[in-house]
Scaffold this active site. Structure first.
Site, short mmCIF file in Angstrom:
data_model
loop_
_atom_site.label_atom_id
_atom_site.label_comp_id
_atom_site.label_asym_id
_atom_site.label_seq_id
_atom_site.Cartn_x
_atom_site.Cartn_y
_atom_site.Cartn_z
N GLY B 140 0.83 -1.20 0.00
CA GLY B 140 0.00 0.00 0.00
C GLY B 140 0.86 1.25 0.00
O GLY B 140 2.07 1.21 0.30
N CYS B 141 0.25 2.38 -0.33
CA CYS B 141 1.02 3.62 -0.48
C CYS B 141 1.51 4.13 0.87
O CYS B 141 2.71 4.36 1.05
CB CYS B 141 0.20 4.67 -1.21
SG CYS B 141 -1.45 4.95 -0.55
N PHE B 142 0.61 4.31 1.84
CA PHE B 142 1.07 4.73 3.17
C PHE B 142 2.04 3.70 3.73
O PHE B 142 3.05 4.03 4.36
CB PHE B 142 -0.12 4.88 4.13
CG PHE B 142 -0.71 6.26 4.17
CD1 PHE B 142 0.10 7.38 4.35
CD2 PHE B 142 -2.08 6.45 4.04
CE1 PHE B 142 -0.45 8.65 4.40
CE2 PHE B 142 -2.63 7.73 4.09
CZ PHE B 142 -1.81 8.82 4.26
N ALA B 143 1.74 2.43 3.51
CA ALA B 143 2.58 1.35 4.03
C ALA B 143 4.00 1.48 3.48
O ALA B 143 4.97 1.27 4.21
CB ALA B 143 1.98 0.00 3.67
N THR B 144 4.13 1.81 2.21
CA THR B 144 5.46 1.97 1.63
C THR B 144 6.20 3.12 2.28
O THR B 144 7.34 2.97 2.74
CB THR B 144 5.33 2.21 0.11
OG1 THR B 144 4.76 1.06 -0.50
CG2 THR B 144 6.69 2.51 -0.53
#
Lengths: 331, 331, 331, 331
Positions: B140-144
């Protein structure tokens, strides 16, 4: 009743906003708007939206006798103005700079500066002292938003753990001087941080919290952000606390019950609810043992000129909201 | 060498961005771009900037044999697609949904899903595993952005206290579906929070951190914000740590030395440095005992389609940066 | 004196803006705010900035007797409302839709609709007729801005050649319904045209110009643009004319001398001067034989709700500016 | 083949954009990037997105021998640079200023400047002359967008009536110097005009049109607008003409058939289709006897640095699109 008012430093953002408010205030007669850089020019030269609203021009001189003097001269300039000019002892002064908000010798919410005592002008902290005051140090914008998020807890000695604060500010917070980070090409659609953990408003915030809770056990960790918008400050603050959401809502509701501009909502708010108003909107959430407080203000109004007028109203015994029932921009 | 590739769900934001990248990739031959809603129409109907770039049209069918299949079908849809379609066992799959990033039974960075094993596709976490993988769960984007801020600490067992994270996302993070909070009149010049302390990406973040530091003592407190910009994610994370700024810079510098897209800078960064690139820019500060990490990515590239192509490059033994040297928009 | 007022269709943008104005109007008592979609909910559910301003809730019913009824129901819905509801003959009606602004049988500035006559509510065109009117058709936003740019010329039979008009509108002009062109990801930092040369407001504009100059020799060529901002309309219009800049300035100055909201400036204006005000700012330039007129309004105020209140003031014999001295947002 | 290239004035917007392009160009070796203000500093100091892309630093000196010299020094500075520095006769020069685009003595599309002849570098106007040229005057941004809207008509002697042009430019069009109209607080959500009917690009536009249609009967009336966005130019132009929409589409389609960057679309376009690309998108409409042409470019690419690289490709016999297949930002 008309209060005779003067503005020192009327060509900047805070001065302009104050001018807009005072022109619409039913109990104010504007005696002068001083500006060194714009002296002699109509005020709409610097503030073109005032075209058609007034014929007043900027004056070079601030010596005209008034009942209340607003200082919008900038940090350092306010103290210098009072040192270099003879302002009659009976003139009320409301200073929007940081010159009299805090000093190292002061442990309570009054700053002594020579013969004058400046009362810290946050009505939700000490409205009665403001009503009795002659000189007001108007709080900083971030300082206003963050204090309003925390005062009810401090009042109950509930600041017992670290407070984690993020605050995103619009570009007007940095004033009208030109800089790389206020250039449109840079700022639009952009985000950055500045003064991480070291913002100068932390001093006045900590002082107010200690005033309410002398054995404050908390540290405030504060990250300020530059946001791609012109007006407003969006703050979140969270800390560990044992109280439930319902208790917190009751605590905040009671604390702000008699304060017309600070409103506690149970809906997730957004910044534009407060833009172009003198309001602070607060929202509470509880996640695990964390109480999360959202606090929104318009930096130029509740964070500067609006609060200055609110303080003037209190000092002169007017209804607190006079001249401050403003239509929100909303969009 | 040309890799035969297909996209399932090519009409959305991530699918469109992937299409832009694959059309410019020197080692890819695009076999099909499937879309239920747009089947039969040229791809520039949904993505007008592709006018003049390609004559390809969306297909209804995804059954054409390919070497790599990108799933941009949305959360839940990816698992359904694989359940309902017979995808040959040898076809490589890169899934951009959250369907195979995490499940409750999985304690390491591979998710078993029936006969398939999905390797979590964060190259800075486990590049060698990705090189050997057949199926990739793209993060995921935030996760990255959050993981890249914390991985070097986790690797050294240095997550020993709570981590305080703020992340501000652009509107493309919410996809192209219409909603009140993606309406321009609402979102422009506005800020709000959502999923406070409860964002679903926390699961995959915590799993990766535990993978590197099995006795992770930290809790992540995460406030996501909606920002008034289209592309990008701006993250700050801070935690107590004894290491000095110089030690931290060395730690991060070493960790990311061989990773071409993750760059540690000693200048205060701003979001637009990474917009329209596959980069993550990291910046470190130390204030008292707090280490503050800023982490910036483009949510559609390093946070989605760009990382998917990076993973494809690794899976097929290509140079990691192939097709990903992109001109930043900068403004 | 308090005028008892009701709003039909109070949950939309124009209805909300009208509500904001009427809550602050010293001579209005709000009897109801009707909304089918929001009936029973507090008005701050739809308009969160009104939190703390009023306890009123949306009503399902619009049958409560009032002195003035504002129709914000949308195009087509206003006529239907009047057909389906028995509104007493003595109730004043101010309709913000286009239903009664123009019809094919009408050659002057009053539209007959069954038993009712609707006077076109542009005070700068026909203030005396409005003062005598019972029913008002409130002008369109583009129509207001373009007419105010041209009325002084039409009054003097000076529209003798083609008029070239560009108008850039903010997103609130398209209302609160969700659409691809109001999605933030699309609209931010973007520009497009729509209804080129065919905007529906041209009918009411041409009718007013013919009313003042029955032998109007001009054609209006009008390109509307969607701009990346929320509030306001920025219009330029130019045409060949023999008069000098000084003559034009005198002509416009005289025409608008008694009209408090329409202001002629000799400085190059920008849109935000009028945002959140009921003003129209006009600026004149002469280049060769071309007279170029810039005209700025806030589409939701002078282009909709503000002008509706201005018309109410006129209809009820109040000072025209009552409740309309608004602080500009400026930034 | 690697072309040895140098940039004079590499710290500004156009210089930075050129640097981004040349670093990614497969046939260019960058010999130096000169900047007086930034000499000695790494290029990522001025252009932080280049962090990690290159280790090159700004040089004070521009005397290193190169095959092609790009002048990004600003208007007036380019001529001064060539007067004060000995540039070998065989060095190709591509100048991005207006110094050699036009002079009063010149009636065709080559400007004689001392010993040098500058060919006007608009490939869609005179690609063959550019291929043979040693010195190129790169067109202005508005000039590029407006000419591309009109060239096919001029080629057919179809400019027989006045042309009405509006052009809205982003803030990067004004460069990186700080000014009141590039201050974020002013420009966000704002619109204004400037240089109405008097933009300096009209000279080069008129010269090109006369070159194609020596008996040009038209006048161009041009209103430039400042828009609240960073990149791009959105132009509309209309004029009376007898040809049908189908004829116009055929005319434009044929004219641009062999030009890879200029694309005629039959869908209503929006500005962001071309942002961060070297494309010009054209769209045609017919309303009554008016042909309306929409023309979109990225001012920093097709309007400056991208076109400069396109010209370099032509001058050096490379494929015209080399290094210019750029991923659009799209959002």
């Amino acid at each position: 009743m008309k209060i005779k008012a003067g503005i020192v430093g009327g060509a900047g953002y805070a001065g302009g906003e104050l001018l807009r408010l005072l022109l619409l205030h039913p109990n104010v007669e504007l005696a002068f708007v001083q500006s060194r850089s714009q002296a002699g020019k109509p005020v709409h030269t610097a503030h073109p939206d005032l075209l058609g609203e007034t014929d007043i021009s900027f004056s070079a001189d601030a010596a005209i006798p008034v009942e209340v003097l607003f200082l919008c001269a900038g940090h350092g300039e306010a103290a210098r103005f009072l040192a270099e000019n003879e302002v009659p002892a009976e003139t009320k002064i409301i200073d929007l700079s940081q010159d009299f908000r805090w000093n190292e010798k002061t442990i309570c919410d009054v700053v002594e500066a020579g013969e004058r005592s400046f009362v810290y002008g946050l009505p939700e902290l000490q409205r009665e002292q403001i009503r009795q005051a002659k000189h007001i140090a108007n709080p900083g914008c971030f300082a206003t938003g963050i204090q309003l998020a925390l005062l009810p807890l401090a009042k109950q000695n509930m600041l017992q753990s670290d407070v984690h604060v993020s605050g995103i500010t619009g570009s007007t917070g940095a004033g009208q001087s030109l800089s790389a980070t206020s250039h449109f090409s840079w700022r639009t659609e952009n985000i950055s941080t500045y003064k991480v953990m070291e913002h100068q408003h932390l001093r006045e915030i900590n002082r107010s919290l200690l005033y309410l809770q002398p054995e404050d056990q908390s540290n405030i960790h504060f990250i300020p952000y530059r946001g791609p918008f012109a007006r407003g400050i969006f703050i979140t603050a969270y800390l560990q606390t044992a109280i439930s959401l319902e208790e917190a809502q009751a605590l905040y509701g009671n604390y702000y019950a008699g304060h017309p501009f600070t409103i506690v909502t149970d809906q997730n708010p957004d910044l534009k609810q407060v833009v172009n108003t003198n309001k602070c909107v607060l929202h509470l959430q509880k996640h695990g043992n964390m109480l999360v407080i959202t606090s929104l203000i318009d930096n130029l109004l509740k964070g500067a000129a609006g609060q200055a007028v609110q303080n003037m109203n209190l000092v002169f015994g007017l209804e607190e909201t006079t001249g401050l029932k403003l239509k929100a921009t909303s969009f």
